[in-house]
Design an enzyme around this catalytic site. Structure first.
Site, PDB file in Angstrom:
ATOM      1  N   ASP A 188      46.386   0.467 -40.388  1.00  0.00           N
ATOM      2  CA  ASP A 188      46.204   1.608 -41.291  1.00  0.00           C
ATOM      3  C   ASP A 188      47.242   1.627 -42.409  1.00  0.00           C
ATOM      4  O   ASP A 188      48.213   0.870 -42.386  1.00  0.00           O
ATOM      5  CB  ASP A 188      46.232   2.932 -40.501  1.00  0.00           C
ATOM      6  CG  ASP A 188      47.393   3.014 -39.516  1.00  0.00           C
ATOM      7  OD1 ASP A 188      48.342   2.224 -39.643  1.00  0.00           O
ATOM      8  OD2 ASP A 188      47.345   3.873 -38.617  1.00  0.00           O
TER       9      ASP A 188
ATOM     10  N   ASN B   2      48.271  13.763 -30.882  1.00  0.00           N
ATOM     11  CA  ASN B   2      46.928  14.335 -30.671  1.00  0.00           C
ATOM     12  C   ASN B   2      45.951  13.293 -30.119  1.00  0.00           C
ATOM     13  O   ASN B   2      44.745  13.504 -30.141  1.00  0.00           O
ATOM     14  CB  ASN B   2      46.387  14.940 -31.971  1.00  0.00           C
ATOM     15  CG  ASN B   2      46.268  13.893 -33.086  1.00  0.00           C
ATOM     16  OD1 ASN B   2      46.400  12.699 -32.840  1.00  0.00           O
ATOM     17  ND2 ASN B   2      46.009  14.357 -34.294  1.00  0.00           N
TER      18      ASN B   2
ATOM     19  N   HIS C 292      45.444  10.243 -31.341  1.00  0.00           N
ATOM     20  CA  HIS C 292      44.829   9.315 -32.292  1.00  0.00           C
ATOM     21  C   HIS C 292      45.324   7.893 -32.081  1.00  0.00           C
ATOM     22  O   HIS C 292      46.420   7.662 -31.570  1.00  0.00           O
ATOM     23  CB  HIS C 292      44.994   9.775 -33.751  1.00  0.00           C
ATOM     24  CG  HIS C 292      46.363   9.635 -34.348  1.00  0.00           C
ATOM     25  ND1 HIS C 292      46.863  10.535 -35.266  1.00  0.00           N
ATOM     26  CD2 HIS C 292      47.337   8.717 -34.188  1.00  0.00           C
ATOM     27  CE1 HIS C 292      48.068  10.157 -35.647  1.00  0.00           C
ATOM     28  NE2 HIS C 292      48.379   9.067 -35.007  1.00  0.00           N
TER      29      HIS C 292
ATOM     30  N   GLU D 216      41.554  10.157 -36.258  1.00  0.00           N
ATOM     31  CA  GLU D 216      41.969  11.497 -35.863  1.00  0.00           C
ATOM     32  C   GLU D 216      40.931  12.142 -34.942  1.00  0.00           C
ATOM     33  O   GLU D 216      39.767  11.705 -34.901  1.00  0.00           O
ATOM     34  CB  GLU D 216      42.145  12.349 -37.123  1.00  0.00           C
ATOM     35  CG  GLU D 216      43.320  11.927 -38.005  1.00  0.00           C
ATOM     36  CD  GLU D 216      44.675  12.390 -37.481  1.00  0.00           C
ATOM     37  OE1 GLU D 216      44.951  12.240 -36.275  1.00  0.00           O
ATOM     38  OE2 GLU D 216      45.467  12.913 -38.286  1.00  0.00           O
TER      39      GLU D 216
HETATM   40  C1  GLP Z   1      50.994   7.151 -37.003  1.00  0.00           C
HETATM   41  C2  GLP Z   1      50.220   5.834 -37.005  1.00  0.00           C
HETATM   42  C3  GLP Z   1      49.751   5.468 -35.630  1.00  0.00           C
HETATM   43  C4  GLP Z   1      50.876   5.614 -34.644  1.00  0.00           C
HETATM   44  C5  GLP Z   1      51.331   7.049 -34.599  1.00  0.00           C
HETATM   45  C6  GLP Z   1      52.444   7.293 -33.616  1.00  0.00           C
HETATM   46  O1  GLP Z   1      50.200   8.255 -37.143  1.00  0.00           O
HETATM   47  N1  GLP Z   1      49.090   5.864 -37.858  1.00  0.00           N
HETATM   48  O2  GLP Z   1      49.247   4.144 -35.658  1.00  0.00           O
HETATM   49  O3  GLP Z   1      50.451   5.205 -33.370  1.00  0.00           O
HETATM   50  O4  GLP Z   1      51.818   7.365 -35.893  1.00  0.00           O
HETATM   51  O5  GLP Z   1      53.665   6.949 -34.199  1.00  0.00           O
HETATM   52  P1  GLP Z   1      55.034   6.921 -33.439  1.00  0.00           P
HETATM   53  O6  GLP Z   1      55.025   5.666 -32.657  1.00  0.00           O
HETATM   54  O7  GLP Z   1      56.067   6.911 -34.523  1.00  0.00           O
HETATM   55  O8  GLP Z   1      55.092   8.134 -32.593  1.00  0.00           O
END
Ligand code: GLP
Length: 241
Positions: free
Chosen positions: A67, A136, A138, A143
């Protein structure tokens, strides 16, 4: 689903790196699906160590990132392009032309997203997909929704995601409101999925993904239907299982 629980986040990261290293030893020309966020950082650190020790090589690897934020320049300090360069690509022998990250600044975002899907298919699909998980539930930026979106797409970020990701930006006002994300189809078609979740703020999402029903409101729950999905957890993230 294979659930692996470790005392500390670094151990979960090392174990995930070993799964990726084993994949590269089995198939040096693997197609890797890569993820950003703070959770995979220990994985990339371990992979760099294995590369520097001469244990693994990235010279034949092809990668597709999950992403990117919409409207963010690839050199922006918070862009996922830059994150990947700093955390992995600048430290290993990836070929620049083998690296792919969705273009959040494309003039026609929908056309660029479709082209990204086609490129993954042409590459033969993803061998190993690395994932984090949002609070959440995702994965990527898929989402919570009333359904699972198959293809690469532009999505509005939820208030919870904007709030969670504000820590990387100067202020919440600077967090982009939209992102481009790989859809669920290529993730589910990946031969192996490795999801890392660490810390107490992921415990609820992990519980819903692993123990709850398969429900698009918790997008990671679809992984219950994947034949080779590994959840790499620390004790805190696994606390509610
Ligand atoms: C973002 C990314 C996700 C990731 C999530 C959790 O939203 N798009 O791919 O898994 O954050 O991030 P973190 O590992 O910093 O909690």
């Amino acid at each position: 689903m294979n659930i692996h629980v470790y005392d500390r986040p670094e151990q979960a990261g090392q174990a995930a790196a070993l799964l990726i290293a084993a994949q590269l030893l089995r198939k040096p020309h693997s197609v890797l699906g890569l993820a950003t966020g703070s959770s995979p950082i220990p994985i990339y650190r371990s992979l760099i160590v294995l590369y520097q020790a001469g244990v693994i090589s990235f010279d034949r690897v092809v990668s597709y990132n999950l992403d990117e934020y919409v409207g963010i320049d690839p050199d922006h300090v918070c862009s996922y392009h830059r994150f990947m360069r700093e955390q992995l690509f600048d430290h290993v022998n990836m070929r620049p032309e083998a690296i792919h990250v969705p273009d959040g600044k494309a003039a026609d975002l929908a056309a660029a997203a479709s082209a990204y899907d086609r490129a993954i298919e042409t590459a033969g699909g993803i061998d190993l997909q690395l994932l984090g998980i949002g609070r959440n539930g995702h994965i990527g930026f898929n989402e919570p929704n009333s359904h699972f979106v198959g293809g690469c797409h532009v999505t509005d970020l939820t208030a919870s995601t904007i709030e969670a990701n504000q820590r990387f930006f100067d202020s919440i006002d600077n967090v982009p409101r939209q992102a481009v994300s790989l859809g669920i189809t290529p993730i589910m078609r990946a031969k192996t999925v490795v999801l890392i979740a660490t810390g107490a703020d992921k415990a609820q999402a992990v519980k819903a993904a692993v123990r709850g029903p398969v429900d698009p409101r918790v997008q990671a729950s679809i992984l219950q239907a994947h034949p080779d999905a590994h959840f790499m957890l620390d004790q805190e993230a696994a606390a509610l299982l």
